[in-house]
Design an enzyme around this catalytic site. Structure first.
Site, PDB file in Angstrom:
ATOM      1  N   ARG A  93     -21.982  35.331   2.849  1.00 45.66           N
ATOM      2  CA  ARG A  93     -21.674  35.515   4.307  1.00 45.66           C
ATOM      3  C   ARG A  93     -21.214  37.013   4.338  1.00 45.66           C
ATOM      4  NH1 ARG A  93     -17.137  31.180   5.775  1.00 45.66           N
ATOM      5  NH2 ARG A  93     -15.900  32.651   4.714  1.00 45.66           N
ATOM      6  N   LYS A 195     -17.492  37.326   9.980  1.00 40.41           N
ATOM      7  CA  LYS A 195     -16.020  37.213   9.814  1.00 40.41           C
ATOM      8  C   LYS A 195     -15.894  39.069  10.169  1.00 40.41           C
ATOM      9  CE  LYS A 195     -13.294  34.500   7.080  1.00 40.41           C
ATOM     10  NZ  LYS A 195     -13.395  33.110   7.849  1.00 40.41           N
ATOM     11  N   GLU A 231     -14.793  26.119  18.261  1.00 38.61           N
ATOM     12  CA  GLU A 231     -13.908  26.258  17.159  1.00 38.61           C
ATOM     13  C   GLU A 231     -12.453  26.045  17.287  1.00 38.61           C
ATOM     14  OE1 GLU A 231     -14.620  28.762  13.888  1.00 38.61           O
ATOM     15  OE2 GLU A 231     -16.230  29.838  14.764  1.00 38.61           O
TER      16      GLU A 231
HETATM   17  C1  PLP Z   1     -13.147  31.755   8.120  1.00 39.18           C
HETATM   18  C2  PLP Z   1     -13.223  31.189   9.395  1.00 39.18           C
HETATM   19  C3  PLP Z   1     -13.759  29.634   9.233  1.00 39.18           C
HETATM   20  C4  PLP Z   1     -13.444  29.018   8.012  1.00 39.18           C
HETATM   21  O1  PLP Z   1     -14.495  29.152   7.046  1.00 39.18           O
HETATM   22  P1  PLP Z   1     -14.290  28.816   5.635  1.00 39.18           P
HETATM   23  O2  PLP Z   1     -15.309  29.458   4.914  1.00 39.18           O
HETATM   24  O3  PLP Z   1     -14.219  27.449   5.455  1.00 39.18           O
HETATM   25  O4  PLP Z   1     -12.909  29.353   5.043  1.00 39.18           O
HETATM   26  C5  PLP Z   1     -13.768  29.038  10.618  1.00 39.18           C
HETATM   27  N1  PLP Z   1     -13.888  29.777  11.591  1.00 39.18           N
HETATM   28  C6  PLP Z   1     -13.664  31.119  11.748  1.00 39.18           C
HETATM   29  C7  PLP Z   1     -13.569  31.734  13.191  1.00 39.18           C
HETATM   30  C8  PLP Z   1     -13.297  31.893  10.488  1.00 39.18           C
HETATM   31  O5  PLP Z   1     -13.042  33.037  10.594  1.00 39.18           O
END
Ligand code: PLP
Length: 351
Positions: A93, A195, A231
């Site tokens: 990722r 991210k 989300e």
């Molecule tokens: C990190 C994150 C998640 C969750 O991701 P995981 O890999 O399950 O920790 C979901 N939404 C957003 C916006 C994130 O930054």
């Protein structure tokens, strides 16, 4: 004994009160750092004492937000091992994010070596099983100076760790959420699917406002039609209706959570139908159960969703049956109290 320049870590770790840990920063002993230039390969970095670093005022990350983060946990398990949960997914990722932000992607081997080294160097900071985990935070940033809006000439990949307590103290509780009718998290073609550090500050004001009004977090709808759930703050959304599990499909505006992916695989293995599709707020508010998920809380049951004048309460605010079962299964795998049938655990070499 690990080298510790200021001695503080040594004092704190001896009387660390595992039961009072929350999801907040506790400085540890050691971090990992490596650097590279725009068109050069990443070389393995080294461990150094955790502490402040110096950076150019013209750094790309400070001026234009050229930065990414990851979030993962190292757990102590019932078999007395220290494990990561699917760390290769975090590495991949971050590579996709680097691509999007025009940064040199960190090879998976360098990423995995880095997170293993930092955890191994901070073993004494990993809470006992059941008392939390060591949260691992990799950062990739344009650290070299740049004045025009363009990629930085050099990059830093660093990893630090901090012990965190279990997200739910005294049992899993359901949270009350508010659908944001004014703000969006991400737009088509933007950076919502990676991210990118810049995605998170704009969510702070809506989140604070919702908290001031008595909610735990906001739910974001899609920026195009303002009708589909994307989300919950920085967590992915699921709902269950008539025995079928639904989650918003990955359209580029949703962060592809590793917990989300794991829940889909787990539910399907349980024989449950899982549909990745557009999930309207209206549909979600007619569902039987709802929850959100991410590395921090694993699964958070949703007790209610409010949209304007309308409020839906799920199961009298008590965590749903399927939600609870998925939570128990996932945390069972992570703590090795259930078998790791998917091969999701990655042992950290600790000698
Ligand atoms: C990190 C994150 C998640 C969750 O991701 P995981 O890999 O399950 O920790 C979901 N939404 C957003 C916006 C994130 O930054």
């Amino acid at each position: 004994m690990l080298p510790n320049k200021c001695g503080l870590g040594e004092i704190m770790s001896n009387d660390i009160d595992w039961d009072s840990l929350t999801f907040s920063l506790t400085p540890t002993d050691t971090m990992y750092l490596t650097e590279t230039k725009q068109d050069e390969a990443w070389m393995p970095g080294d461990l150094r004492p955790y502490g402040n670093m110096s950076i150019s005022p013209a750094a790309g990350v400070l001026n234009y937000g050229q930065g990414l983060f990851e979030g993962m946990k190292a757990y102590r398990t019932a078999n007395d091992r220290v494990v990561f949960f699917r760390p290769e997914e975090n590495a991949r990722r971050m590579q996709r994010g680097a691509d999007r932000l025009k940064m040199p992607p960190v090879p998976e081997s360098v990423f995995i070596d880095a997170v293993e080294q930092v955890v191994a160097a901070n073993l004494k900071w990993i809470p006992p099983m059941g008392k939390g985990a060591l949260y691992v935070r990799p950062l990739l940033m344009g650290s070299g100076p740049v004045l025009g809006v363009s990629p930085a000439p050099s990059y830093t990949f660093l990893v630090y760790v901090t012990p965190v307590g279990p997200y739910f103290k005294g049992g899993v509780t359901a949270i009350d959420l508010l659908i944001s009718e004014e703000y969006h998290r991400a737009a088509p073609g933007g950076s919502g699917g990676v991210k990118a550090i810049g995605n998170y500050a704009p969510g702070m004001m809506p989140s604070k406002k919702a908290k001031a009004a008595g909610y735990s977090e906001v739910i974001y709808l899609d920026a195009e039609t303002h009708s589909c759930i994307e989300e919950v703050g920085a967590a992915n959304f699921f709902c269950l209706k008539d025995g079928i599990l639904y989650t918003p499909e990955l359209t580029g505006t949703i962060l592809p959570g590793i917990t989300r992916d794991s829940i889909i695989k787990l539910a399907r293995k349980n024989g449950m139908e899982v549909i990745e599709t557009k999930v309207t707020a209206e549909f979600a508010m007619s569902a039987d159960e709802a929850f959100c998920c991410g590395t921090a809380a694993v699964i958070s049951p949703i007790g209610s969703i409010t949209k304007g004048e309308n409020k839906t309460v799920y199961g009298n605010g008590i965590p749903g049956e399927i939600t609870t079962a998925l939570y128990d299964q996932l945390t069972g795998i992570q703590s090795e109290t259930s078998p790791d049938t998917f091969g999701w655990l990655h042992e950290v070499p600790t000698n």
